[in-house]
Write a protein that holds these residues in place. Structure first.
Motif, PDB file in Angstrom:
ATOM      1  N   ASP A 258      22.925  14.011  13.803  1.00  0.00           N
ATOM      2  CA  ASP A 258      22.395  15.159  13.056  1.00  0.00           C
ATOM      3  C   ASP A 258      22.528  14.924  11.555  1.00  0.00           C
ATOM      4  O   ASP A 258      23.153  15.695  10.830  1.00  0.00           O
ATOM      5  CB  ASP A 258      23.121  16.438  13.479  1.00  0.00           C
ATOM      6  N   HIS A 259      21.910  13.840  11.097  1.00  0.00           N
ATOM      7  CA  HIS A 259      22.088  13.411   9.710  1.00  0.00           C
ATOM      8  C   HIS A 259      20.858  12.604   9.279  1.00  0.00           C
ATOM      9  O   HIS A 259      20.660  11.489   9.754  1.00  0.00           O
ATOM     10  CB  HIS A 259      23.351  12.537   9.634  1.00  0.00           C
ATOM     11  N   CYS A 260      20.049  13.162   8.399  1.00  0.00           N
ATOM     12  CA  CYS A 260      18.867  12.442   7.912  1.00  0.00           C
ATOM     13  C   CYS A 260      19.314  11.224   7.106  1.00  0.00           C
ATOM     14  O   CYS A 260      20.247  11.323   6.292  1.00  0.00           O
ATOM     15  CB  CYS A 260      18.019  13.376   7.040  1.00  0.00           C
ATOM     16  N   PRO A 261      18.663  10.070   7.291  1.00  0.00           N
ATOM     17  CA  PRO A 261      19.053   8.865   6.553  1.00  0.00           C
ATOM     18  C   PRO A 261      18.730   8.949   5.059  1.00  0.00           C
ATOM     19  O   PRO A 261      19.216   8.135   4.283  1.00  0.00           O
ATOM     20  CB  PRO A 261      18.247   7.747   7.227  1.00  0.00           C
ATOM     21  N   HIS A 262      17.957   9.931   4.644  1.00  0.00           N
ATOM     22  CA  HIS A 262      17.574  10.057   3.238  1.00  0.00           C
ATOM     23  C   HIS A 262      18.692  10.679   2.402  1.00  0.00           C
ATOM     24  O   HIS A 262      19.325  10.008   1.605  1.00  0.00           O
ATOM     25  CB  HIS A 262      16.275  10.886   3.141  1.00  0.00           C
ATOM     26  N   LYS A 263      18.957  11.960   2.623  1.00  0.00           N
ATOM     27  CA  LYS A 263      19.977  12.656   1.836  1.00  0.00           C
ATOM     28  C   LYS A 263      20.986  13.390   2.706  1.00  0.00           C
ATOM     29  O   LYS A 263      21.693  14.269   2.240  1.00  0.00           O
ATOM     30  CB  LYS A 263      19.319  13.662   0.886  1.00  0.00           C
ATOM     31  N   GLY A 264      21.015  13.065   4.004  1.00  0.00           N
ATOM     32  CA  GLY A 264      22.024  13.632   4.879  1.00  0.00           C
ATOM     33  C   GLY A 264      21.745  15.029   5.404  1.00  0.00           C
ATOM     34  O   GLY A 264      22.643  15.687   5.907  1.00  0.00           O
ATOM     35  N   GLY A 265      20.514  15.481   5.289  1.00  0.00           N
ATOM     36  CA  GLY A 265      20.171  16.814   5.790  1.00  0.00           C
ATOM     37  C   GLY A 265      20.398  16.939   7.288  1.00  0.00           C
ATOM     38  O   GLY A 265      20.342  15.954   8.020  1.00  0.00           O
ATOM     39  N   ALA A 266      20.661  18.161   7.739  1.00  0.00           N
ATOM     40  CA  ALA A 266      20.872  18.419   9.168  1.00  0.00           C
ATOM     41  C   ALA A 266      19.522  18.420   9.883  1.00  0.00           C
ATOM     42  O   ALA A 266      18.737  19.353   9.743  1.00  0.00           O
ATOM     43  CB  ALA A 266      21.577  19.750   9.370  1.00  0.00           C
ATOM     44  N   LEU A 267      19.261  17.365  10.654  1.00  0.00           N
ATOM     45  CA  LEU A 267      17.985  17.263  11.365  1.00  0.00           C
ATOM     46  C   LEU A 267      17.812  18.391  12.363  1.00  0.00           C
ATOM     47  O   LEU A 267      16.687  18.801  12.661  1.00  0.00           O
ATOM     48  CB  LEU A 267      17.880  15.903  12.058  1.00  0.00           C
ATOM     49  N   SER A 268      18.917  18.934  12.866  1.00  0.00           N
ATOM     50  CA  SER A 268      18.851  20.031  13.831  1.00  0.00           C
ATOM     51  C   SER A 268      18.194  21.276  13.238  1.00  0.00           C
ATOM     52  O   SER A 268      17.731  22.146  13.969  1.00  0.00           O
ATOM     53  CB  SER A 268      20.253  20.388  14.327  1.00  0.00           C
ATOM     54  N   GLN A 269      18.111  21.357  11.923  1.00  0.00           N
ATOM     55  CA  GLN A 269      17.495  22.498  11.264  1.00  0.00           C
ATOM     56  C   GLN A 269      16.030  22.221  10.903  1.00  0.00           C
ATOM     57  O   GLN A 269      15.379  23.034  10.271  1.00  0.00           O
ATOM     58  CB  GLN A 269      18.282  22.882  10.017  1.00  0.00           C
ATOM     59  N   GLY A 270      15.526  21.061  11.317  1.00  0.00           N
ATOM     60  CA  GLY A 270      14.159  20.665  11.003  1.00  0.00           C
ATOM     61  C   GLY A 270      13.144  21.218  11.979  1.00  0.00           C
ATOM     62  O   GLY A 270      13.470  21.947  12.917  1.00  0.00           O
ATOM     63  N   ILE A 271      11.897  20.846  11.747  1.00  0.00           N
ATOM     64  CA  ILE A 271      10.780  21.294  12.575  1.00  0.00           C
ATOM     65  C   ILE A 271      10.408  20.189  13.551  1.00  0.00           C
ATOM     66  O   ILE A 271      10.150  19.051  13.152  1.00  0.00           O
ATOM     67  CB  ILE A 271       9.560  21.648  11.691  1.00  0.00           C
ATOM     68  N   VAL A 272      10.395  20.528  14.844  1.00  0.00           N
ATOM     69  CA  VAL A 272      10.035  19.578  15.898  1.00  0.00           C
ATOM     70  C   VAL A 272       8.529  19.627  16.116  1.00  0.00           C
ATOM     71  O   VAL A 272       7.952  20.704  16.249  1.00  0.00           O
ATOM     72  CB  VAL A 272      10.772  19.929  17.222  1.00  0.00           C
ATOM     73  N   HIS A 273       7.901  18.458  16.113  1.00  0.00           N
ATOM     74  CA  HIS A 273       6.466  18.352  16.390  1.00  0.00           C
ATOM     75  C   HIS A 273       6.222  17.004  17.047  1.00  0.00           C
ATOM     76  O   HIS A 273       6.702  15.979  16.576  1.00  0.00           O
ATOM     77  CB  HIS A 273       5.623  18.529  15.119  1.00  0.00           C
ATOM     78  N   GLY A 274       5.509  17.040  18.172  1.00  0.00           N
ATOM     79  CA  GLY A 274       5.302  15.803  18.921  1.00  0.00           C
ATOM     80  C   GLY A 274       6.642  15.227  19.306  1.00  0.00           C
ATOM     81  O   GLY A 274       7.485  15.916  19.881  1.00  0.00           O
ATOM     82  N   LYS A 275       6.850  13.949  18.971  1.00  0.00           N
ATOM     83  CA  LYS A 275       8.125  13.289  19.257  1.00  0.00           C
ATOM     84  C   LYS A 275       8.836  12.932  17.958  1.00  0.00           C
ATOM     85  O   LYS A 275       9.455  11.874  17.828  1.00  0.00           O
ATOM     86  CB  LYS A 275       7.896  12.037  20.117  1.00  0.00           C
ATOM     87  N   THR A 276       8.740  13.857  16.992  1.00  0.00           N
ATOM     88  CA  THR A 276       9.420  13.681  15.712  1.00  0.00           C
ATOM     89  C   THR A 276      10.032  15.001  15.265  1.00  0.00           C
ATOM     90  O   THR A 276       9.692  16.069  15.760  1.00  0.00           O
ATOM     91  CB  THR A 276       8.450  13.198  14.607  1.00  0.00           C
ATOM     92  N   VAL A 277      10.938  14.889  14.285  1.00  0.00           N
ATOM     93  CA  VAL A 277      11.500  16.064  13.625  1.00  0.00           C
ATOM     94  C   VAL A 277      11.334  15.854  12.127  1.00  0.00           C
ATOM     95  O   VAL A 277      11.496  14.739  11.624  1.00  0.00           O
ATOM     96  CB  VAL A 277      12.986  16.291  14.000  1.00  0.00           C
TER      97      VAL A 277
END
Length: 106
Positions: A46-65
């Motif tokens: 649960d850690h974006c490789p860019h700036k460490g954002g919580a991916l769990s708070q992102g938008i799910v679309h297709g097979k990506t977040v």
């Protein structure tokens, strides 16, 4: 020599909102479980490789977040950032048996 990594039961499929996520808290870093529109389940650190954002708070679309901080798209199947962005977050193996979701954390 074969190394056996155990599967850990983490939740039921219905515990993860469709097109949403659920977080599994771990001492070595939280893991986000994602459920697609077609009920596939994926697990990423649960850690974006860019700036460490919580991916769990992102938008799910297709097979990506899409990361909520800066809009990077992370592919569930690889953990890789989608072009033109570059980076990777840890991906975890998932299996679903009936309604039960299992993750390999090692």
């Amino acid at each position: 020599m074969t190394t056996h990594t155990a599967w850990t039961h983490v939740c039921s499929v219905s515990d993860i909102p469709r097109l949403g996520s659920r977080v599994v808290k771990r001492a070595d870093g939280d893991v986000a479980l994602f459920r697609t529109a077609s009920d596939e389940v994926f697990a990423l650190h649960d850690h974006c490789p860019h700036k460490g954002g919580a991916l769990s708070q992102g938008i799910v679309h297709g097979k990506t977040v899409t990361c909520p901080l800066h809009g990077w798209n992370i592919a569930f199947e690889t953990g890789e950032a989608c072009a033109p962005d570059e980076g990777c977050t840890m991906r975890f193996a998932v299996k679903v048996e009936g309604e039960a979701v299992f993750v390999q954390f090692a």
